[in-house]
Design an enzyme around this catalytic site. Structure first.
Site, PDB file in Angstrom:
ATOM      1  N   GLY A 250      -2.777   3.840   2.869  1.00 31.55           N
ATOM      2  CA  GLY A 250      -3.665   3.778   1.709  1.00 31.55           C
ATOM      3  C   GLY A 250      -4.606   2.582   1.750  1.00 31.55           C
TER       4      GLY A 250
ATOM      5  N   THR B 140       0.849  -1.204   0.000  1.00 27.18           N
ATOM      6  CA  THR B 140       0.000   0.000   0.000  1.00 27.18           C
ATOM      7  C   THR B 140       0.874   1.239   0.000  1.00 27.18           C
ATOM      8  OG1 THR B 140       0.033   0.260   2.413  1.00 27.18           O
ATOM      9  CG2 THR B 140      -1.772  -1.037   1.461  1.00 27.18           C
ATOM     10  N   ASP B 141       0.354   2.319  -0.549  1.00 27.41           N
ATOM     11  CA  ASP B 141       0.936   3.600  -0.207  1.00 27.41           C
ATOM     12  C   ASP B 141       0.610   3.799   1.275  1.00 27.41           C
ATOM     13  OD1 ASP B 141       2.168   6.055  -0.209  1.00 27.41           O
ATOM     14  OD2 ASP B 141       1.138   6.795  -2.000  1.00 27.41           O
ATOM     15  N   TRP B 142       1.390   4.654   1.929  1.00 27.97           N
ATOM     16  CA  TRP B 142       1.285   4.765   3.388  1.00 27.97           C
ATOM     17  C   TRP B 142      -0.126   5.201   3.821  1.00 27.97           C
ATOM     18  CZ3 TRP B 142       5.076   2.443   1.788  1.00 27.97           C
ATOM     19  CH2 TRP B 142       6.138   2.034   2.578  1.00 27.97           C
TER      20      TRP B 142
END
Ligand SMILES: *[C@@H]1O[C@H](CO)[C@@H](O)[C@H](O)[C@H]1NC(C)=O
Ligand SMILES: *[C@@H]1O[C@H](CO)[C@@H](O)[C@H](O)[C@H]1NC(C)=O
Ligand SMILES: *[C@@H]1O[C@H](CO)[C@@H](O)[C@H](O)[C@H]1NC(C)=O
Ligand SMILES: *[C@@H]1O[C@H](CO)[C@@H](O)[C@H](O)[C@H]1NC(C)=O
Ligand SMILES: *[C@@H]1O[C@H](CO)[C@@H](O)[C@H](O)[C@H]1NC(C)=O
Ligand SMILES: *[C@@H]1O[C@H](CO)[C@@H](O)[C@H](O)[C@H]1NC(C)=O
Ligand SMILES: *[C@@H]1O[C@H](CO)[C@@H](O)[C@H](O)[C@H]1NC(C)=O
Ligand SMILES: *[C@@H]1O[C@H](CO)[C@@H](O)[C@H](O)[C@H]1NC(C)=O
Ligand SMILES: *[C@@H]1O[C@H](CO)[C@@H](O)[C@H](O)[C@H]1NC(C)=O
Ligand SMILES: *[C@@H]1O[C@H](CO)[C@@H](O)[C@H](O)[C@H]1NC(C)=O
Ligand SMILES: *[C@@H]1O[C@H](CO)[C@@H](O)[C@H](O)[C@H]1NC(C)=O
Ligand SMILES: *[C@@H]1O[C@H](CO)[C@@H](O)[C@H](O)[C@H]1NC(C)=O
Length: 798
Positions: free
Chosen positions: A291, A287-289
């Site tokens: 996300g 994931t993006d942080w």
């Protein structure tokens, strides 16, 4: 914790049209198109050159307990390491854990590392080997610091919005150029054994509403939905990811936005479907942080690792979901296998791989062990990279190169070193880090603009990198004025400067042989730009040019910057787009201005005359009835950037692919090989990472001759554009940069693959080669194409 309905359930609801009444949409069940459910999540298979890594991974994962496998899938508290994310060790099996760290232009929040030219600067260089070498040296530093996964390169955003705050992290407003250079970057990075995280998957094209927010009525406003049709997805947005996967990318970061109203990190169509089935991805998805927005749904949709923690949706909950059967154990096994296989694939099981986060200071302001990642070998690449991303777009009256001027004047806040240049506080360029709020700008009580200081300008010194998680600081930054002073010393030139911010109080010496004006265009993660030019900088240029008939403008632009207010000013004799050169900025521009180096960069985007000329200039807003579910319809389809200008017959100020040199180049001898009659319409190859293998077969070879007819040695970027039947007027499908001594010629060559010649067939769900006449153009920009011919293809379906 798993209150969110599964994507499958949402899809069923959407078919019933729920939530699509006349008033505001009140539940997330409205679909622009539909994000079709694609389940179950495919296992990584170890196809192609992943076979050995999968064998080893299967053997290791087979020895793991449920807890151990589960632990691989989420971030742990990183205290003790300075990594932006980390997964824990399984010591009894010899797995040391993994460190993830930003970003694509150098190691972030670390010392003793280099600050490389930004992604857009690489795009402007159009140099494949440079992209590779930059990736190689940069990743060497990540490795020395004990980083396993470097969070870059960026191919999304891809410049759909002219004002996107992160376009400078990406490569180009074109999928082909982005794809080729990102693939070379991945190749260079992973050659060091560092896993490259290609991001942000997918359709991440605006900062506004990238994450859910709460409005003034305390209602949750969902993240923006990028509504993208299938053809556009394949031909534009998926394209560069496909190149990076073909190059072996081991990690993909899913993005913050939604696609067709389904979050990117739980979208089964994009993750299970496009990425893991169609493109045969063998690595893992992170994931993006922050996300991640669901537990069971994201696991089933193909997510493999949650960052920075598993506290909200995974961790104990994922284990519980496996135990109670909502997530099959085989899915957890697949997550673990993909992660461990990638670790083996890069050789990170080697005892020589540095310990997790060994060189990453937990707090750079406090005493820490110094791990010096700087190497002398990186220096030429840093300098050459800085040089080649500069694009000369105007040069009249022989303004450039400078010839030992007697009196040289320098203007602009961008000419001097930043007021602060330490890794977590680059004041010239990183207000985002500081939580900086835009404010009205006044100068000595003399307000010369009415617009707020809106992030368009970085006033506190030269802009060598943009803001946000892509920013980093090198061992020094060479400021233009410092390098110019050194040169003045050598040439016995008198150099004067005024880098104050008030154009009404400038001292411009009429006797100046040349006046250099350094301005910039700032951009940062977290915020889209409020425009592509500012009257503040434009006024500075105009004021200098009033007195100085030989005014040279250098713009350090973190994205497209319009120059209409001065492009035709006769006293502005030269204009350079300097992009974001990294730490060697001043040395590079000085070498170029004086002709020690030749300009060879080309615009990786179009500079319009008017912002209204772009297909998508501003971000989309949350408007009724979608106030709580903002929508961005990608209605321009594949017509990004120059393809739109071509289709609408709009004349740009400077076209995509344009850039001048101190030399002149001419093109001749176009030769195009033919395609055998009755060639298969569709590919039939097996799927390995990167898609069906025969998509990559070269079907056509094109060659041409480029002559340097000028008097200086230089490099030219020969560009090949194709007019595919039924497609855009022209699309870039090849480029070859060659260095040619004065008076000499060189052959350029281009290999067109099956994919290069195909269009996405939405019915067959395959790349389709059409029968018909393909126009082939070769030249020096998207609008200067002296060589033309037609290629006829007859397939087995005609
Ligand atoms: C929709 O929401 C907006 C903003 O919350 C509000 O101003 C508007 O009145 C609503 N419209 C309807 C039809 O409920
Ligand atoms: C996006 O498309 C949807 C569905 O066609 C439409 O209802 C909506 O108004 C469009 N939004 C914009 C901003 O055009
Ligand atoms: C989004 O919807 C469009 C229109 O229906 C469709 O063509 C496309 O495949 C969908 N993509 C995803 C990822 O859901
Ligand atoms: C993944 O592999 C496991 C173990 O072989 C198997 O049980 C499962 O069905 C596979 N999943 C898919 C989607 O093929
Ligand atoms: C899983 O990770 C946690 C730290 O997040 C650690 O306390 C625990 O011991 C690990 N479990 C196993 C089985 O390795
Ligand atoms: C491309 O970059 C490399 C550095 O990696 C440089 O040596 C080479 O000369 C450049 N090529 C051209 C044609 O300018
Ligand atoms: C906003 O909504 C949350 C729940 O969604 C609630 O806990 C909070 O008290 C609300 N805040 C205000 C100011 O109404
Ligand atoms: C299984 O566990 C998950 C995670 O705690 C939970 O969300 C889900 O409701 C549980 N399902 C069943 C059928 O108990
Ligand atoms: C880092 O250390 C400095 C100096 O001790 C301190 O002021 C700062 O708050 C620390 N930052 C973090 C994130 O701990
Ligand atoms: C510029 O520097 C001044 C101090 O000289 C500081 O107050 C301001 O916040 C800085 N601006 C930015 C954008 O960093
Ligand atoms: C150009 O410079 C001359 C002085 O050399 C000045 O008279 C003229 O007004 C300038 N033109 C502009 C557009 O500033
Ligand atoms: C840009 O185009 C708009 C709409 O055609 C027009 O109103 C505006 O004046 C133009 N701006 C410039 C700088 O030409």
């Amino acid at each position: 914790m798993f209150s969110e309905k599964t994507v499958l359930a949402l899809a069923i609801l959407s078919l019933c049209g729920l939530g699509h009444a006349d008033g505001n949409i009140t539940s997330d069940t409205y679909f622009y198109g539909d994000s079709p459910p694609v389940y179950p999540s495919p296992n990584g298979t170890g196809n192609g050159d992943w076979a050995a890594s999968y064998q080893k991974a299967a053997a290791l994962v087979a020895q793991m307990t449920l807890d151990e496998k589960n632990n691989l899938t989420f971030g742990i508290e990183t205290s003790g390491t300075g990594c932006v994310g980390a997964i824990g060790a399984i010591s009894r099996l010899g797995f040391p854990g993994m460190c993830l760290q930003d970003a694509g232009n150098g190691v972030r929040e670390a010392d003793f590392v280099n600050s490389y030219p930004s992604g857009l600067h690489v795009g402007a260089s159009w140099n494949k080997s440079l992209a590779h070498d930059r990736g190689w040296y940069m990743a060497g530093e990540f490795r020395t610091k004990g980083v396993n996964i470097a969070l870059g390169p960026v191919v999304a955003p891809m410049g759909r919005l002219t004002t996107n705050g992160r376009n400078w992290e990406g490569v180009a407003s074109d999928p082909y150029l982005s794809g080729v250079l990102a693939a070379r970057t991945v190749d260079g990075m992973q050659g060091q054994g560092v896993i490259s995280s290609v991001k942000h998957f997918i359709g991440y094209e605006q900062e506004l509403y990238r994450n859910p927010t709460v409005n003034s009525d305390n209602q949750t406003v969902e993240s923006i939905s990028s509504n993208i049709d299938d053809k556009t997805m394949h031909e534009a947005y998926l394209w560069p990811f496909q190149d990076a996967l073909k190059a072996g990318a081991g990690n993909i970061m899913c993005s913050y936005n939604r696609i067709n109203n389904s979050h990117a990190c739980q979208n089964s169509k994009t993750l299970n479907g496009l990425l893991k089935t169609e493109l045969g991805f063998e690595g893992f998805v992170v994931t993006d942080w922050v996300g991640q927005h669901s537990g069971v749904s994201s696991a089933l949709a193909g997510l493999d690792m949650a960052m920075p923690t598993g506290e909200t949706y995974w961790g104990t909950y994922l284990k519980e979901a496996v135990n109670n059967g909502s997530v099959p154990l085989s899915r957890l096994d697949d997550m673990a296998t993909r992660i461990i296989a990638t670790w083996y694939q890069m050789g990170q099981d080697s005892p020589n791989y540095p310990a997790l986060g060994v060189g990453m200071p937990y707090n750079i302001s406090e005493p820490h062990k110094i791990v010096n990642a700087l190497t002398p070998e990186a220096k030429p690449v840093l300098f050459e990279g800085a040089v080649e991303g500069h694009v000369l777009v105007k040069n009249v009256n022989n303004a450039l190169p400078l010839k030992k001027p007697q009196l040289l004047s320098v203007f602009g806040w961008d000419a001097v070193a930043p007021v602060s240049y330490i890794p977590n506080n680059i004041l010239a360029s990183d207000p985002w880090e500081e939580g900086y709020e835009p404010a009205l700008f006044e100068l000595d009580g003399d307000v010369i603009i009415n617009e707020p200081y809106d992030y368009q300008v970085a006033f506190n010194g030269t802009l060598s990198v943009g803001g946000g998680s892509g920013a980093n600081a090198g061992p020094y930054v060479s400021a233009p004025l410092d390098a110019l002073q050194q040169r003045a010393y050598e040439d016995n030139t008198v150099i004067m400067w005024d880098t104050g911010k008030n154009p009404n109080k400038l001292g411009v010496m009429e006797a100046s042989d040349a006046c250099l004006v350094f301005i910039n265009a700032f951009a940062s993660e977290g915020l889209d730009r409020s425009g592509t030019y500012d009257s503040y900088s434009d006024t500075l240029v105009a004021k200098v040019a009033e007195t100085c008939p030989n005014t040279v403008v250098v713009v350090h632009n973190a994205g497209t910057r319009l120059v209409e207010s001065f492009a035709e000013n006769p006293n502005v004799t030269a204009i350079v787009f300097g992009h974001l050169p990294g730490q060697d900025s001043g040395r590079a521009i000085t070498a170029l201005l004086y002709g020690d180096e030749n300009f060879s960069g080309k615009l990786p985007y179009t500079v319009a005359k008017n912002e209204t000329d772009y297909p998508a200039y501003w971000h989309s807003y949350a408007v009724s009835p979608f106030s709580l579910f903002p929508q961005s319809n990608f209605t321009e389809g594949v017509l990004l950037d120059y393809k739109w200008f071509d289709a609408k017959n709009i004349t740009p100020r400077y076209e995509f692919g344009f850039g001048l040199s101190y030399s002149n180049f001419s093109f001749s001898n176009l030769h195009v090989s033919s395609v055998q009659d009755g060639i298969a319409t569709y590919p039939s190859g097996v799927i390995e990472q990167g898609g069906q293998v025969d998509l990559w077969d070269t079907l056509v070879k094109v060659t041409a001759t480029v002559q340097n007819s000028g008097s200086k040695s230089g490099s030219e970027v020969a560009q090949l554009y194709l007019g595919i039947p039924g497609g855009p007027v022209r699309q870039l499908r090849g480029f070859d940069k060659v260095r040619i001594p004065a008076g000499r010629s060189a052959q350029v060559s281009f290999s067109l693959t099956r994919r290069d010649l195909s269009t996405w067939d939405v019915t067959a769900q395959k790349w389709k080669l059409q029968s018909g006449n393909y126009k082939v153009y070769v030249g020096s920009s998207s609008r200067n194409l002296p060589l033309k011919t037609t290629l006829k293809i007859t397939t087995d379906s005609s």
